[in-house]
Design a protein around this motif. Structure first.
Motif, PDB file in Angstrom:
ATOM      1  N   ALA A   1      11.674   5.122  -3.736  1.00  0.00           N
ATOM      2  CA  ALA A   1      10.802   4.082  -3.411  1.00  0.00           C
ATOM      3  C   ALA A   1       9.327   4.353  -4.074  1.00  0.00           C
ATOM      4  CB  ALA A   1      10.493   3.779  -2.006  1.00  0.00           C
ATOM      5  N   GLN A   2       8.671   5.554  -4.073  1.00  0.00           N
ATOM      6  CA  GLN A   2       7.701   5.768  -4.533  1.00  0.00           C
ATOM      7  C   GLN A   2       7.267   5.801  -5.964  1.00  0.00           C
ATOM      8  OE1 GLN A   2       6.055   9.752  -3.179  1.00  0.00           O
ATOM      9  NE2 GLN A   2       3.972   9.279  -4.014  1.00  0.00           N
ATOM     10  N   VAL A   3       8.516   5.954  -6.527  1.00  0.00           N
ATOM     11  CA  VAL A   3       8.497   6.164  -8.280  1.00  0.00           C
ATOM     12  C   VAL A   3       8.796   4.748  -8.673  1.00  0.00           C
ATOM     13  CG1 VAL A   3      10.164   7.068 -10.188  1.00  0.00           C
ATOM     14  CG2 VAL A   3       9.625   8.464  -8.430  1.00  0.00           C
ATOM     15  N   ILE A   4       9.667   3.995  -8.003  1.00  0.00           N
ATOM     16  CA  ILE A   4       9.919   2.776  -8.654  1.00  0.00           C
ATOM     17  C   ILE A   4       8.521   1.735  -8.435  1.00  0.00           C
ATOM     18  CG2 ILE A   4      12.336   2.783  -8.466  1.00  0.00           C
ATOM     19  CD1 ILE A   4      12.133   1.017  -5.864  1.00  0.00           C
ATOM     20  N   LYS A   5       7.700   2.211  -7.250  1.00  0.00           N
ATOM     21  CA  LYS A   5       6.658   1.173  -7.091  1.00  0.00           C
ATOM     22  C   LYS A   5       5.319   1.752  -8.026  1.00  0.00           C
ATOM     23  CE  LYS A   5       2.749   0.426  -3.620  1.00  0.00           C
ATOM     24  NZ  LYS A   5       2.278   0.394  -2.427  1.00  0.00           N
TER      25      LYS A   5
ATOM     26  N   ASN B   1       6.330   2.785 -11.058  1.00  0.00           N
ATOM     27  CA  ASN B   1       6.625   2.052 -12.203  1.00  0.00           C
ATOM     28  C   ASN B   1       6.463   0.880 -12.266  1.00  0.00           C
ATOM     29  OD1 ASN B   1       7.222   5.006 -13.159  1.00  0.00           O
ATOM     30  ND2 ASN B   1       9.557   4.547 -12.723  1.00  0.00           N
ATOM     31  N   LYS B   2       5.899  -0.106 -11.188  1.00  0.00           N
ATOM     32  CA  LYS B   2       5.876  -1.337 -11.144  1.00  0.00           C
ATOM     33  C   LYS B   2       7.248  -2.138 -11.664  1.00  0.00           C
ATOM     34  CE  LYS B   2       0.896  -1.136 -11.976  1.00  0.00           C
ATOM     35  NZ  LYS B   2      -0.279  -1.641 -13.016  1.00  0.00           N
ATOM     36  N   SER B   3       8.368  -1.298 -11.055  1.00  0.00           N
ATOM     37  CA  SER B   3       9.720  -2.122 -11.164  1.00  0.00           C
ATOM     38  C   SER B   3      10.046  -2.959 -10.074  1.00  0.00           C
ATOM     39  CB  SER B   3      10.788  -0.964 -11.439  1.00  0.00           C
ATOM     40  OG  SER B   3      10.198  -0.226 -12.669  1.00  0.00           O
ATOM     41  N   ILE B   4       9.092  -3.315  -9.305  1.00  0.00           N
ATOM     42  CA  ILE B   4       9.605  -4.030  -8.315  1.00  0.00           C
ATOM     43  C   ILE B   4       8.799  -5.506  -8.134  1.00  0.00           C
ATOM     44  CG2 ILE B   4      10.058  -2.338  -6.403  1.00  0.00           C
ATOM     45  CD1 ILE B   4       7.167  -2.185  -5.464  1.00  0.00           C
TER      46      ILE B   4
ATOM     47  N   LYS C   1      14.203  -3.369 -10.661  1.00  0.00           N
ATOM     48  CA  LYS C   1      15.053  -3.455 -11.919  1.00  0.00           C
ATOM     49  C   LYS C   1      16.257  -2.413 -11.876  1.00  0.00           C
ATOM     50  CE  LYS C   1      11.557  -4.401 -15.545  1.00  0.00           C
ATOM     51  NZ  LYS C   1      10.698  -3.813 -16.663  1.00  0.00           N
ATOM     52  N   ILE C   2      17.356  -2.954 -12.533  1.00  0.00           N
ATOM     53  CA  ILE C   2      18.343  -2.209 -12.218  1.00  0.00           C
ATOM     54  C   ILE C   2      18.549  -0.919 -12.921  1.00  0.00           C
ATOM     55  CG2 ILE C   2      19.759  -3.463 -14.186  1.00  0.00           C
ATOM     56  CD1 ILE C   2      22.225  -3.371 -12.442  1.00  0.00           C
ATOM     57  N   ASN C   3      17.762  -0.692 -13.971  1.00  0.00           N
ATOM     58  CA  ASN C   3      17.705   0.470 -14.588  1.00  0.00           C
ATOM     59  C   ASN C   3      16.781   1.505 -13.782  1.00  0.00           C
ATOM     60  OD1 ASN C   3      15.306  -0.882 -15.342  1.00  0.00           O
ATOM     61  ND2 ASN C   3      15.164   0.339 -16.947  1.00  0.00           N
ATOM     62  N   GLN C   4      16.250   1.103 -12.705  1.00  0.00           N
ATOM     63  CA  GLN C   4      15.257   2.015 -11.896  1.00  0.00           C
ATOM     64  C   GLN C   4      16.248   2.173 -10.565  1.00  0.00           C
ATOM     65  OE1 GLN C   4      11.646   2.758 -12.710  1.00  0.00           O
ATOM     66  NE2 GLN C   4      13.124   2.379 -14.629  1.00  0.00           N
ATOM     67  N   TRP C   5      17.435   1.832 -10.431  1.00  0.00           N
ATOM     68  CA  TRP C   5      18.292   1.678  -9.259  1.00  0.00           C
ATOM     69  C   TRP C   5      18.161   2.839  -8.212  1.00  0.00           C
ATOM     70  CZ3 TRP C   5      20.483  -1.349  -5.898  1.00  0.00           C
ATOM     71  CH2 TRP C   5      21.318  -1.066  -4.946  1.00  0.00           C
ATOM     72  N   ASN C   6      18.585   4.121  -8.762  1.00  0.00           N
ATOM     73  CA  ASN C   6      18.436   5.250  -8.152  1.00  0.00           C
ATOM     74  C   ASN C   6      17.225   6.110  -8.016  1.00  0.00           C
ATOM     75  OD1 ASN C   6      20.466   6.157  -6.193  1.00  0.00           O
ATOM     76  ND2 ASN C   6      21.985   6.359  -7.917  1.00  0.00           N
TER      77      ASN C   6
ATOM     78  N   LYS D   1       0.846  -0.983   0.033  1.00  0.00           N
ATOM     79  CA  LYS D   1      -0.163   0.311  -0.052  1.00  0.00           C
ATOM     80  C   LYS D   1       0.638   1.384   0.178  1.00  0.00           C
ATOM     81  CE  LYS D   1      -3.816  -2.229   2.398  1.00  0.00           C
ATOM     82  NZ  LYS D   1      -4.801  -2.082   3.694  1.00  0.00           N
ATOM     83  N   THR D   2       1.930   1.204   0.625  1.00  0.00           N
ATOM     84  CA  THR D   2       2.627   2.645   0.816  1.00  0.00           C
ATOM     85  C   THR D   2       4.219   2.276   0.762  1.00  0.00           C
ATOM     86  OG1 THR D   2       2.984   4.288   2.273  1.00  0.00           O
ATOM     87  CG2 THR D   2       2.942   2.347   3.485  1.00  0.00           C
TER      88      THR D   2
END
Length: 326
Positions: free
Chosen positions: A129-133, A135-138, A121-126, A94-95
């Motif tokens: 946390a909010q952005v990679i979630k 982007n569904k990259s986790i 995903k390694i191209n989303q490394w830096n 959720k968060t």
């Protein structure tokens, strides 16, 4: 530097170790299951394969072969493989939340939040946390443990003892994923016996192009902050430490990590000394900039029992941005 991605796709089950130490749980099932296989397992496959085909001489492999992992990727997306999420990023269904440094201490807004995702995903490394979630990259682990009963074999005969069974902790991976290792050398594509129980796998070697952004990330110098993407075993041949015990390694100000993990590997037909490692995802804050990528780190920082653990990817890390660190 690494030149290839080695992909390993199981043709059925893979072996899942129950961990390095006996416990009451281990005697009846599995405790602290260990998967995926260490890079040392793949290293042994290199030596046995190229000993037969003579593509690389043993001396060349012993001196120059470097392997790191294990990571994983979805089918046909091998260049954007998944690596462990840094411990500074906590993401559940959720968060999200992130550790930062405030008043020279680790802190975060939601201390009760526990991570449910462990890969990014390694191209989303830096990214945050909010952005990679968003982007569904986790992802969570793309495998599950399956207990398999086998007949217990007699030592001198290939048939079962009466009523004899033993329990194997097998691992079943999702159909559209594979394990990924970084390597300086290539393996011929094909089917191999791999892991402690010699399960059958399909292996492919994929070259990494020189302009690949992932390669540039791996070559980026470590400054004051970094996170491990593989477990790290540092210290002497007898003692393990949380960071290199060397005057040439900058002073470590802060560490964000989990409990130590057991580590052991076999080389040259001999079992290496049992020791402890720092888990992947651990975050380090240094007192001063190192200005060296992992590839340029001193091999003397790593244990060396005839074969430096740096050669099997110990402590491979990437630079990490942390709020509160200049």
């Amino acid at each position: 530097m690494f030149k290839y991605l080695i992909t390993i796709k199981p043709l059925g089950f893979l072996y899942g170790s129950a961990g390095g130490f006996l416990s009451p749980e281990n005697l009846v099932g599995r405790s602290r299951s260990k998967f995926p296989p260490d890079p040392a397992t793949l290293s042994g496959l290199f030596f046995s394969t190229h000993y037969n085909d003579k593509k690389y001489k043993e001396e060349e492999l012993r001196e120059n072969l470097h392997i790191a992992g294990a990571f994983w990727a979805k089918e046909n997306q091998y260049q954007f493989f998944y690596v462990p999420i840094p411990w500074t990023k906590i993401i559940d269904e959720k968060t999200t939340d992130e550790w930062l440094i405030k008043n020279n201490k680790w802190c975060r807004e939601k201390p009760d939040l526990t991570p449910e995702y462990s890969w990014v995903k390694i191209n989303q490394w830096n990214l945050s946390a909010q952005v990679i979630k968003g982007n569904k990259s986790i992802e969570k682990n793309p495998w599950k443990y399956v207990s398999v009963l086998h007949p217990k074999m007699k030592k001198d005969e290939r048939h079962t003892e009466e009523g004899g069974l033993f329990l194997e902790n097998a691992v079943q991976m999702e159909d559209d994923v594979c394990l990924v290792y970084l390597s300086t050398h290539e393996l011929p594509d094909g089917w191999y016996r791999f892991g402690g129980e010699n399960h059958l796998v399909e292996i492919n070697t994929i070259p990494i192009s020189e302009n690949n952004p992932i390669l540039k990330l791996l070559q980026q110098p470590i400054t004051k902050t970094f996170a491990l993407i593989t477990s790290a075993v540092w210290g002497t041949n007898r003692l393990s430490f949380r960071y290199p015990q060397s005057e040439s390694f900058p002073k470590v100000d802060k560490i964000l990590t989990d409990k130590a993990i057991p580590y052991r590997y076999r080389a040259g037909g001999r079992m290496g000394r049992g020791r402890y490692g720092v888990s992947a995802g651990s975050v380090y804050v240094l007192s001063e900039s190192m200005n060296k990528s992992w590839w340029d780190w001193d091999e003397n920082w790593f244990p060396n029992e005839g074969y430096s653990l740096k050669k099997v990817g110990s402590g491979l890390c990437l630079p990490l941005e942390i709020n509160g660190v200049n």
